[in-house]
Design a protein around this motif. Structure first.
Motif, PDB file in Angstrom:
ATOM      1  N   LEU A 264     -25.985 -24.890  -8.304  1.00 51.10           N
ATOM      2  CA  LEU A 264     -25.315 -25.568  -7.199  1.00 51.10           C
ATOM      3  C   LEU A 264     -25.499 -27.080  -7.288  1.00 51.10           C
ATOM      4  CD1 LEU A 264     -26.085 -23.173  -4.219  1.00 51.10           C
ATOM      5  CD2 LEU A 264     -23.888 -23.513  -5.378  1.00 51.10           C
ATOM      6  N   ARG A 265     -26.673 -27.526  -7.678  1.00 50.04           N
ATOM      7  CA  ARG A 265     -26.900 -28.971  -7.853  1.00 50.04           C
ATOM      8  C   ARG A 265     -26.011 -29.527  -8.962  1.00 50.04           C
ATOM      9  NH1 ARG A 265     -28.512 -30.997  -3.399  1.00 50.04           N
ATOM     10  NH2 ARG A 265     -30.432 -30.090  -2.666  1.00 50.04           N
ATOM     11  N   ARG A 266     -25.876 -28.758 -10.035  1.00 53.54           N
ATOM     12  CA  ARG A 266     -25.017 -29.181 -11.151  1.00 53.54           C
ATOM     13  C   ARG A 266     -23.567 -29.300 -10.675  1.00 53.54           C
ATOM     14  NH1 ARG A 266     -21.913 -26.310 -14.324  1.00 53.54           N
ATOM     15  NH2 ARG A 266     -22.863 -24.352 -13.675  1.00 53.54           N
ATOM     16  N   LEU A 267     -23.124 -28.323  -9.893  1.00 57.61           N
ATOM     17  CA  LEU A 267     -21.762 -28.369  -9.357  1.00 57.61           C
ATOM     18  C   LEU A 267     -21.594 -29.546  -8.395  1.00 57.61           C
ATOM     19  CD1 LEU A 267     -21.172 -24.578  -8.709  1.00 57.61           C
ATOM     20  CD2 LEU A 267     -19.959 -26.010 -10.361  1.00 57.61           C
ATOM     21  N   GLU A 268     -22.622 -29.807  -7.598  1.00 55.82           N
ATOM     22  CA  GLU A 268     -22.573 -30.932  -6.669  1.00 55.82           C
ATOM     23  C   GLU A 268     -22.399 -32.250  -7.433  1.00 55.82           C
ATOM     24  OE1 GLU A 268     -25.264 -32.521  -2.992  1.00 55.82           O
ATOM     25  OE2 GLU A 268     -26.302 -32.013  -4.857  1.00 55.82           O
ATOM     26  N   LYS A 269     -23.149 -32.411  -8.516  1.00 52.69           N
ATOM     27  CA  LYS A 269     -23.050 -33.636  -9.309  1.00 52.69           C
ATOM     28  C   LYS A 269     -21.671 -33.766  -9.955  1.00 52.69           C
ATOM     29  CE  LYS A 269     -27.935 -34.087 -10.306  1.00 52.69           C
ATOM     30  NZ  LYS A 269     -28.989 -34.005 -11.303  1.00 52.69           N
ATOM     31  N   ARG A 270     -21.118 -32.628 -10.386  1.00 53.40           N
ATOM     32  CA  ARG A 270     -19.795 -32.666 -11.008  1.00 53.40           C
ATOM     33  C   ARG A 270     -18.717 -33.020  -9.991  1.00 53.40           C
ATOM     34  NH1 ARG A 270     -16.913 -27.602 -13.790  1.00 53.40           N
ATOM     35  NH2 ARG A 270     -18.906 -26.702 -13.233  1.00 53.40           N
ATOM     36  N   PHE A 271     -18.902 -32.545  -8.754  1.00 49.24           N
ATOM     37  CA  PHE A 271     -17.900 -32.771  -7.720  1.00 49.24           C
ATOM     38  C   PHE A 271     -18.028 -34.148  -7.092  1.00 49.24           C
ATOM     39  CE2 PHE A 271     -16.543 -32.238  -3.233  1.00 49.24           C
ATOM     40  CZ  PHE A 271     -15.203 -32.048  -3.461  1.00 49.24           C
ATOM     41  N   ARG A 272     -19.242 -34.654  -6.983  1.00 52.84           N
ATOM     42  CA  ARG A 272     -19.490 -35.934  -6.327  1.00 52.84           C
ATOM     43  C   ARG A 272     -18.799 -37.058  -7.115  1.00 52.84           C
ATOM     44  NH1 ARG A 272     -25.455 -36.995  -5.852  1.00 52.84           N
ATOM     45  NH2 ARG A 272     -25.283 -35.340  -4.343  1.00 52.84           N
ATOM     46  N   PRO A 273     -18.111 -37.949  -6.407  1.00 53.53           N
ATOM     47  CA  PRO A 273     -17.468 -39.063  -7.109  1.00 53.53           C
ATOM     48  C   PRO A 273     -18.496 -39.979  -7.764  1.00 53.53           C
ATOM     49  CG  PRO A 273     -17.143 -39.260  -4.728  1.00 53.53           C
ATOM     50  CD  PRO A 273     -17.906 -37.986  -4.977  1.00 53.53           C
ATOM     51  N   ASP A 274     -18.125 -40.546  -8.895  1.00 55.94           N
ATOM     52  CA  ASP A 274     -19.008 -41.476  -9.593  1.00 55.94           C
ATOM     53  C   ASP A 274     -19.155 -42.766  -8.791  1.00 55.94           C
ATOM     54  OD1 ASP A 274     -19.411 -39.793 -11.743  1.00 55.94           O
ATOM     55  OD2 ASP A 274     -17.687 -40.581 -12.833  1.00 55.94           O
ATOM     56  N   PRO A 275     -20.395 -43.275  -8.655  1.00 56.18           N
ATOM     57  CA  PRO A 275     -20.571 -44.572  -7.977  1.00 56.18           C
ATOM     58  C   PRO A 275     -19.978 -45.684  -8.838  1.00 56.18           C
ATOM     59  CG  PRO A 275     -22.659 -43.767  -8.826  1.00 56.18           C
ATOM     60  CD  PRO A 275     -21.633 -42.708  -9.103  1.00 56.18           C
ATOM     61  N   GLN A 276     -19.354 -46.596  -8.188  1.00 52.41           N
ATOM     62  CA  GLN A 276     -18.694 -47.678  -8.974  1.00 52.41           C
ATOM     63  C   GLN A 276     -19.242 -49.026  -8.639  1.00 52.41           C
ATOM     64  OE1 GLN A 276     -14.595 -47.421  -9.596  1.00 52.41           O
ATOM     65  NE2 GLN A 276     -14.591 -45.197  -9.562  1.00 52.41           N
TER      66      GLN A 276
ATOM     67  N   GLU B 114     -14.486 -22.222  -8.358  1.00 49.98           N
ATOM     68  CA  GLU B 114     -14.721 -20.870  -8.873  1.00 49.98           C
ATOM     69  C   GLU B 114     -16.200 -20.694  -9.219  1.00 49.98           C
ATOM     70  OE1 GLU B 114     -12.000 -20.757 -12.111  1.00 49.98           O
ATOM     71  OE2 GLU B 114     -10.332 -20.079 -10.870  1.00 49.98           O
ATOM     72  N   ASP B 115     -16.794 -21.694  -9.862  1.00 47.69           N
ATOM     73  CA  ASP B 115     -18.216 -21.644 -10.201  1.00 47.69           C
ATOM     74  C   ASP B 115     -19.064 -21.580  -8.926  1.00 47.69           C
ATOM     75  OD1 ASP B 115     -17.589 -21.783 -12.887  1.00 47.69           O
ATOM     76  OD2 ASP B 115     -18.027 -23.923 -13.051  1.00 47.69           O
ATOM     77  N   PHE B 116     -18.678 -22.354  -7.928  1.00 50.78           N
ATOM     78  CA  PHE B 116     -19.397 -22.372  -6.661  1.00 50.78           C
ATOM     79  C   PHE B 116     -19.343 -21.006  -5.985  1.00 50.78           C
ATOM     80  CE2 PHE B 116     -19.560 -23.001  -2.065  1.00 50.78           C
ATOM     81  CZ  PHE B 116     -20.741 -23.690  -1.933  1.00 50.78           C
ATOM     82  N   GLU B 117     -18.149 -20.410  -5.921  1.00 52.91           N
ATOM     83  CA  GLU B 117     -17.987 -19.100  -5.298  1.00 52.91           C
ATOM     84  C   GLU B 117     -18.800 -18.038  -6.035  1.00 52.91           C
ATOM     85  OE1 GLU B 117     -16.555 -18.332  -2.472  1.00 52.91           O
ATOM     86  OE2 GLU B 117     -15.807 -20.345  -2.112  1.00 52.91           O
ATOM     87  N   GLU B 118     -18.814 -18.098  -7.353  1.00 52.15           N
ATOM     88  CA  GLU B 118     -19.581 -17.143  -8.150  1.00 52.15           C
ATOM     89  C   GLU B 118     -21.080 -17.292  -7.886  1.00 52.15           C
ATOM     90  OE1 GLU B 118     -20.602 -16.488 -12.817  1.00 52.15           O
ATOM     91  OE2 GLU B 118     -18.507 -16.911 -12.306  1.00 52.15           O
TER      92      GLU B 118
END
Length: 73
Positions: free
Chosen positions: A61-73, A10-14
């Motif tokens: 968009l960068r903030r959303l990308e970081k939130r969506f990207r899986p955490d490195p383990q 939703e944030d991305f679409e907005e």
């Protein structure tokens, strides 16, 4: 009143909608004839503001990308 959390989509679409609106404004400004010094000042002011909006949207968009990207383990 509790605020419901929004999904990243939703944030991305907005944010995408905001960018499209900014692009339309830039296109309208580009088509507007500039004849006087006052018009140039107004144009510069609006152009600066739209550039700031686009920068903010890119950051969102960068903030959303970081939130969506899986955490490195």
């Amino acid at each position: 009143m509790e605020i419901q959390p929004t999904s990243w989509l939703e944030d991305f679409e907005e944010t995408c909608q905001d960018i499209q609106e900014d692009v339309l404004l830039l296109q309208a400004l580009a088509a507007y004839p500039q004849k006087s010094g006052e018009t140039n000042r107004v144009f510069s002011s609006v152009l600066r503001r739209v550039s700031e909006y686009l920068s903010q949207h890119a950051w969102e968009l960068r903030r959303l990308e970081k939130r969506f990207r899986p955490d490195p383990q």
